[in-house]
Design a protein around this motif. Structure first.
Motif, PDB file in Angstrom:
ATOM      1  N   ASP A   1       0.845  -1.175   0.000  1.00 33.86           N
ATOM      2  CA  ASP A   1       0.000   0.000   0.000  1.00 33.86           C
ATOM      3  C   ASP A   1       0.892   1.240   0.000  1.00 33.86           C
ATOM      4  OD1 ASP A   1      -2.801   0.947   2.138  1.00 33.86           O
ATOM      5  OD2 ASP A   1      -1.779   2.054   0.562  1.00 33.86           O
TER       6      ASP A   1
ATOM      7  N   ARG B   1       0.451   4.082   1.169  1.00 36.70           N
ATOM      8  CA  ARG B   1       0.502   4.760   2.458  1.00 36.70           C
ATOM      9  C   ARG B   1       1.590   4.190   3.368  1.00 36.70           C
ATOM     10  NH1 ARG B   1      -3.985   7.950   4.139  1.00 36.70           N
ATOM     11  NH2 ARG B   1      -2.867   8.136   6.124  1.00 36.70           N
ATOM     12  N   ARG B   2       1.978   2.965   3.155  1.00 38.66           N
ATOM     13  CA  ARG B   2       3.016   2.341   3.974  1.00 38.66           C
ATOM     14  C   ARG B   2       4.416   2.784   3.550  1.00 38.66           C
ATOM     15  NH1 ARG B   2       4.166  -2.444   3.358  1.00 38.66           N
ATOM     16  NH2 ARG B   2       5.132  -2.689   5.395  1.00 38.66           N
TER      17      ARG B   2
ATOM     18  N   GLN C   1       7.617   4.683   3.078  1.00 41.63           N
ATOM     19  CA  GLN C   1       8.244   5.788   3.806  1.00 41.63           C
ATOM     20  C   GLN C   1       9.446   6.373   3.073  1.00 41.63           C
ATOM     21  OE1 GLN C   1       9.177   4.312   7.717  1.00 41.63           O
ATOM     22  NE2 GLN C   1       7.029   3.880   8.224  1.00 41.63           N
TER      23      GLN C   1
ATOM     24  N   PRO D   1       9.969   0.396   4.990  1.00 38.90           N
ATOM     25  CA  PRO D   1       9.144   0.346   3.773  1.00 38.90           C
ATOM     26  C   PRO D   1       9.705   1.294   2.705  1.00 38.90           C
ATOM     27  CG  PRO D   1       7.793   0.745   5.735  1.00 38.90           C
ATOM     28  CD  PRO D   1       9.221   1.007   6.113  1.00 38.90           C
TER      29      PRO D   1
ATOM     30  N   PRO E   1       2.704   9.356   4.875  1.00 33.93           N
ATOM     31  CA  PRO E   1       2.871   7.913   5.106  1.00 33.93           C
ATOM     32  C   PRO E   1       2.446   7.538   6.518  1.00 33.93           C
ATOM     33  CG  PRO E   1       4.989   9.027   5.260  1.00 33.93           C
ATOM     34  CD  PRO E   1       3.995  10.070   4.819  1.00 33.93           C
ATOM     35  N   ASP E   2       2.016   6.324   6.674  1.00 29.52           N
ATOM     36  CA  ASP E   2       1.617   5.837   7.989  1.00 29.52           C
ATOM     37  C   ASP E   2       2.777   5.951   8.978  1.00 29.52           C
ATOM     38  OD1 ASP E   2      -0.837   5.213   6.960  1.00 29.52           O
ATOM     39  OD2 ASP E   2      -0.428   3.070   6.714  1.00 29.52           O
TER      40      ASP E   2
END
Length: 357
Positions: A10, A12-13, A15, A44, A71-72
């Motif tokens: 994903d 969003r993961r 980094q 990530p 990012p998360d």
């Protein structure tokens, strides 16, 4: 949500992004191909760009709009550039499109930067030099992190003879190699001339030149091939072209020569040493920091006579060469593991994230 080409990845993961905007194989590309999977063990990270191998965790171009999302677990992503052509897009994404990014640049150059390059570097959030010598050409604060080598890929052959046979080389001939782009800067002509001088005195040896001549250097390669042909050594000085499985060619060698007239860092001596191959190298890049008297020899750049003499010493002494092979492997394993480089680079990222908090 858009997905990366890496299974289950994903956006969003993600980094860290490692752009590689040069399709042709180069030392920088080789660095990215080795480092990204190692960094991905703990972070990530995704590569972005054309011509990258299938096994690399990658971001697709269509995923770029998702970079507006944070990012998360992090306040921003890291964009880690290694060339001008990768710094500039990072600046545009951060400063024009206002994406939550911070920019890191790794410099390997050992020459004065142009005004344009200095302008780009001044806009980075963190800068890494690949050697202390490289750092002397930077005018901004920086960290120094030397390259490491993927020692699961570059490792000694169980049998050099078997390695040579698998590549179609004469298995019983000891082999000296020179790998990299075929061009004047890389000193390919020095290697060719050294082998033309030495091979008639060493009938049990053959020489291998692995690398590509780009369009502007085709005439240079043609001239070198003509020299070899005129010397009657076309069956013993072999131009084998570019190979992405270059580790197999290192395993076939008894001696490696790095004859560059100029180099930024230069991975080839490290790759050779990780393959248990002694090295004769010109004093450019970081070669004099890597190659020591027990693992090979350093010669002045552009000095053909010195290169011939150094190669002759190692080609003539089997016992010394085997001892140097063991010493080269031990030094590479102790000082240049890829994990050390990855950990040091990840620490630079962590520093930027901590500063933001």
């Amino acid at each position: 949500m858009s997905q990366t080409s890496h299974p289950g990845g994903d956006v969003r993961r993600v980094q860290v992004i490692a752009p590689n905007f040069k399709r042709r194989l180069s030392g920088v590309t080789s660095t990215i191909v080795q480092l990204v999977p190692e960094q991905a063990r703990t972070l990530p990270i995704r590569a972005l760009g054309p011509g990258l191998p299938a096994h690399l965790p990658k971001l697709r171009w269509r995923d770029l709009p998702a970079l507006w999302l944070r990012p998360d677990g992090r306040p921003f992503r890291i964009w880690h550039a290694r060339r001008n052509v990768e710094m500039l897009p990072g600046i545009l994404l951060r400063d024009v499109l206002r994406m939550p990014l911070r920019l890191v640049f790794t410099s390997a150059s050992q020459r004065r930067h142009t005004a344009y390059t200095r302008w780009l570097i001044a806009r980075m959030d963190a800068v890494i030099a690949t050697s202390t010598r490289t750092g002397t050409y930077l005018t901004v604060p920086h960290s120094t992190i030397t390259h490491g080598i993927d020692q699961s890929r570059f490792r000694p052959a169980e049998s050099r003879q078997a390695a040579r046979a698998a590549l179609g080389l004469k298995p019983d001939r000891r082999t000296v190699g020179c790998f990299g782009r075929v061009r004047h800067q890389k000193g390919t002509d020095l290697f060719v001339d050294a082998m033309i001088a030495l091979l008639p005195r060493f009938p049990g040896w053959q020489a291998v030149i692995a690398g590509r001549a780009t369009a502007e250097h085709q005439g240079y390669e043609t001239e070198l091939r003509a020299r070899v042909e005129a010397a009657g050594l076309a069956s013993r000085i072999l131009f084998v072209g570019e190979h992405r499985d270059i580790e197999r060619w290192y395993q076939a060698l008894d001696l490696f020569v790095a004859p560059q007239r100029w180099e930024g860092f230069g991975l080839t001596p490290l790759e050779a040493m990780s393959s248990a191959v002694p090295v004769v190298a010109a004093d450019v890049g970081v070669f004099s920091d890597v190659v020591t008297p027990d693992t090979g020899a350093i010669v002045p750049p552009g000095d053909l006579t010195a290169m011939i003499e150094a190669c002759e010493r190692w080609m003539a002494d089997d016992a010394a060469r085997e001892a140097a092979s063991r010493a080269a492997l031990a030094k590479a394993r102790a000082e240049f593991p890829l994990a050390r480089e990855a950990e040091a680079i990840n620490a630079v990222y962590e520093h930027l994230w901590r500063e933001a908090r």
